[in-house]
Design an enzyme around this catalytic site. Sequence first.
Site, mmCIF file in Angstrom:
data_model
loop_
_atom_site.group_PDB
_atom_site.id
_atom_site.type_symbol
_atom_site.label_atom_id
_atom_site.label_comp_id
_atom_site.label_asym_id
_atom_site.label_seq_id
_atom_site.Cartn_x
_atom_site.Cartn_y
_atom_site.Cartn_z
ATOM 1 N N CYS A 55 0.726 -1.294 0.042
ATOM 2 C CA CYS A 55 0.083 -0.167 0.148
ATOM 3 C C CYS A 55 1.014 1.306 -0.018
ATOM 4 O O CYS A 55 1.993 1.252 0.406
ATOM 5 C CB CYS A 55 -0.905 0.032 1.197
ATOM 6 S SG CYS A 55 -2.324 -0.881 0.991
ATOM 7 N N HIS A 166 -1.506 -6.267 -8.287
ATOM 8 C CA HIS A 166 0.052 -6.265 -8.481
ATOM 9 C C HIS A 166 0.395 -7.276 -9.342
ATOM 10 O O HIS A 166 -0.226 -8.388 -9.667
ATOM 11 C CB HIS A 166 1.009 -6.200 -7.210
ATOM 12 C CG HIS A 166 1.013 -7.527 -6.679
ATOM 13 N ND1 HIS A 166 -0.190 -8.236 -5.916
ATOM 14 C CD2 HIS A 166 2.018 -8.436 -6.472
ATOM 15 C CE1 HIS A 166 0.223 -9.201 -5.585
ATOM 16 N NE2 HIS A 166 1.505 -9.414 -5.817
ATOM 17 N N HIS A 281 5.300 -12.890 -23.134
ATOM 18 C CA HIS A 281 6.339 -13.440 -23.858
ATOM 19 C C HIS A 281 6.474 -12.676 -24.951
ATOM 20 O O HIS A 281 5.777 -12.260 -26.100
ATOM 21 C CB HIS A 281 5.848 -14.746 -24.412
ATOM 22 C CG HIS A 281 5.970 -15.860 -23.180
ATOM 23 N ND1 HIS A 281 5.419 -17.165 -23.383
ATOM 24 C CD2 HIS A 281 6.462 -15.704 -22.269
ATOM 25 C CE1 HIS A 281 5.641 -17.813 -22.447
ATOM 26 N NE2 HIS A 281 6.204 -17.049 -21.423
ATOM 27 N N MET A 316 -4.333 -30.315 -12.035
ATOM 28 C CA MET A 316 -3.170 -30.714 -12.862
ATOM 29 C C MET A 316 -2.124 -31.662 -12.004
ATOM 30 O O MET A 316 -1.299 -31.069 -11.479
ATOM 31 C CB MET A 316 -2.353 -29.644 -13.688
ATOM 32 C CG MET A 316 -3.153 -28.711 -14.611
ATOM 33 S SD MET A 316 -3.532 -29.526 -15.922
ATOM 34 C CE MET A 316 -4.339 -28.647 -16.785
HETATM 35 O O1 G1P Z 1 -9.008 -38.537 -9.362
HETATM 36 P P1 G1P Z 1 -9.927 -38.082 -10.593
HETATM 37 O O2 G1P Z 1 -11.056 -37.626 -10.107
HETATM 38 O O3 G1P Z 1 -10.081 -38.917 -11.692
HETATM 39 O O4 G1P Z 1 -9.234 -36.819 -11.139
HETATM 40 C C1 G1P Z 1 -7.905 -36.365 -10.529
HETATM 41 O O5 G1P Z 1 -6.933 -36.927 -11.457
HETATM 42 C C2 G1P Z 1 -6.749 -36.705 -12.690
HETATM 43 C C3 G1P Z 1 -5.650 -37.268 -13.244
HETATM 44 O O6 G1P Z 1 -4.437 -36.831 -12.972
HETATM 45 C C4 G1P Z 1 -6.830 -35.341 -13.152
HETATM 46 O O7 G1P Z 1 -7.103 -35.219 -14.546
HETATM 47 C C5 G1P Z 1 -8.036 -34.494 -12.398
HETATM 48 O O8 G1P Z 1 -7.905 -33.388 -12.710
HETATM 49 C C6 G1P Z 1 -7.951 -34.867 -10.873
HETATM 50 O O9 G1P Z 1 -8.880 -34.237 -10.283
#
Ligand code: G1P
EC number: 2.7.7.12
Lengths: 351, 351
Positions: A55, A166, A281, A316
Amino acid sequence: AATFRASEHQHIRYNPLQDEWVLVSAHRMKRPWQGQVERQLLKTVPRHDPLNPLCPGATRANGEVNPHYDGTFLFDNDFPALQPDAPDPGPSDHPLFQAGAARGVCKVMCFHPWSDVTLPLMSVPEIRAVIDAWASVTEELGAQYPWVQIFENKGAMMGCSNPHPHCQVWASSFLPDIAQREERCQLAYQSQHGEPLLMEYGRQELLRKERLVLTSEHWLVLVPFWAVWPFQTLLLPRRHVRRLPELTPIERDDLASIMKKLLTKYDNLFETSFPYSMGWHGAPTGSEAGADWDHWQLHAHYYPPLLRSATVRKFMVGYEMLAQAQRDLTPEQAAERLRALPEVHYCLGQK
Amino acid sequence: AATFRASEHQHIRYNPLQDEWVLVSAHRMKRPWQGQVERQLLKTVPRHDPLNPLCPGATRANGEVNPHYDGTFLFDNDFPALQPDAPDPGPSDHPLFQAGAARGVCKVMCFHPWSDVTLPLMSVPEIRAVIDAWASVTEELGAQYPWVQIFENKGAMMGCSNPHPHCQVWASSFLPDIAQREERCQLAYQSQHGEPLLMEYGRQELLRKERLVLTSEHWLVLVPFWAVWPFQTLLLPRRHVRRLPELTPIERDDLASIMKKLLTKYDNLFETSFPYSMGWHGAPTGSEAGADWDHWQLHAHYYPPLLRSATVRKFMVGYEMLAQAQRDLTPEQAAERLRALPEVHYCLGQK
Ligand SMILES: O=P(O)(O)O[C@H]1O[C@H](CO)[C@@H](O)[C@H](O)[C@H]1O
Ligand SMILES: O=P(O)(O)O[C@H]1O[C@H](CO)[C@@H](O)[C@H](O)[C@H]1O
């Protein structure tokens, strides 16, 4: 055999900009979600908090006092991942143990003196001031460093540790991994096809239309054919522009306006302050800035994690970390949803 | 000029297995953390919940009833990202719009009939049964598919939607992105140096010792020189083994025991059920299984997100998504901390 339909039938797609594949399994959106639900940030952020180190007038970790700034404000990150003077690790003694020198600087840029706004809630001239500050910092740090990475982590879900609007700027003595990949891919495309990859890509998307989210006189926003995050977008100038500082005043104004529209759509999608990481980029800078970088086209990536609602994100994890990125709706479906959303922010429009 | 010390001076390191760089900035651990703090899962999981679709005797989404299994239990994922019969998207009309066919199967494997255990809390013979099931499913699905990805997402933080101890198996008609990179890197290393990359790497780490976490007669666990996640580890057989089914009974018992030790250390680090994604990589299978895959060495990657405590994780966000992975303590520091931890689980040992 059934006719292929992207929204029904899993398939893989190639990212020619970063040389990666993604598995698209749109039918998977049908599964119920029983996993982690994010907390929704209902607490309102005070406009000014003298204890918040971002701030105006606040004291930072190193004892410095911020000026009473009334636009953008750039300062050195008090806990930088890159410092200007780290010694070189020296030559490696084995091909499997390679290390290299890393020097640089890390800066923080406040977008606005108020803590309770975000870019889509700022005015177009205020966003334009941010763009000008991005261009200047690229110019300033790019005089010395070959790569100047501007990025914004927005929202606690994206590791953002301070609600004040920011971004960060990390400049490095080396070309980071993803920059190297984009360099390699764009260079190869140019030598094979005689024009910049992203110039042809933007032109194609304008013709095909199904992945477009927003277009303006000077800019395009689209969900790339190879998008990994559910509502990932790519922001591109129409003209061949290699770096932020090259943008004309008119292109900057137009960018401010299309950014406001995109980020408003994002917030409107799940009626929440939409979390994301984004970054710019452009062609490498530093001592080699004068070399031929015509294969580069300036662009910004937006990587937002939300999938189904303000509290259910895409993870992911296992398969994605060990094998390949996987997405649960098609880029075309994502673009269609974003296109349909109003350009007036849900917090601002009359109900 | 100062003498280089990895724990003081930022530098970059190269991952020769996946052709990627990481920025190591160990001095950054000094910064205070004001960002998101994860909820700690204090709720205890019931041993048996008839409504949990992974439990013995429970009814799943598709109406099937699970057997009253008393060991491991393998079944088809009710919401598979890969199905056996998706049609081919057909030839691409442009080099920037490349798609390919993706076929496969997704399975779920329960490790144990009880919901309130995890691998480190299971007995060595029970873990051995999981290893046997991993080997069988690799054999079974590998007869048809070129890649069989076994992975475990553990903990809500890693997108795991069910507390019952389980992993997943996704087999695909294509070599996923990361498998392709490991193939390329291992093949290149073998042709240049005449031996498998990971055989030489394991040997070097045994000599250098500073990144070792655990060793046994047949296995090594180490924090790789190029680790990205704070406490990432690599689990390797000492013998040259290309795929899980090749493991001898003695190697499997020894693997069960070293896995129990590693996962106990992980839980002991922050006295919590340590979240991670892990998975196995081995030589490709399918119709080309008989080709020369001698450059491959079987291994498992563990990618755990926690950084400072049971509730403060490392976020791989802006810089990491746009530029390059970055870590806040050195792999050597991480290995030292893991080495020093007891091999008796904090929930089981007497206080
Ligand atoms: O265990 P789930 O519900 O199949 O899903 C989980 O594992 C998958 C594989 O890594 C991912 O794609 C999903 O985003 C995750 O929530
Ligand atoms: O905003 P901070 O606190 O600097 O840090 C945040 O962004 C960095 C750059 O993407 C990441 O390395 C950190 O993990 C994340 O918490």
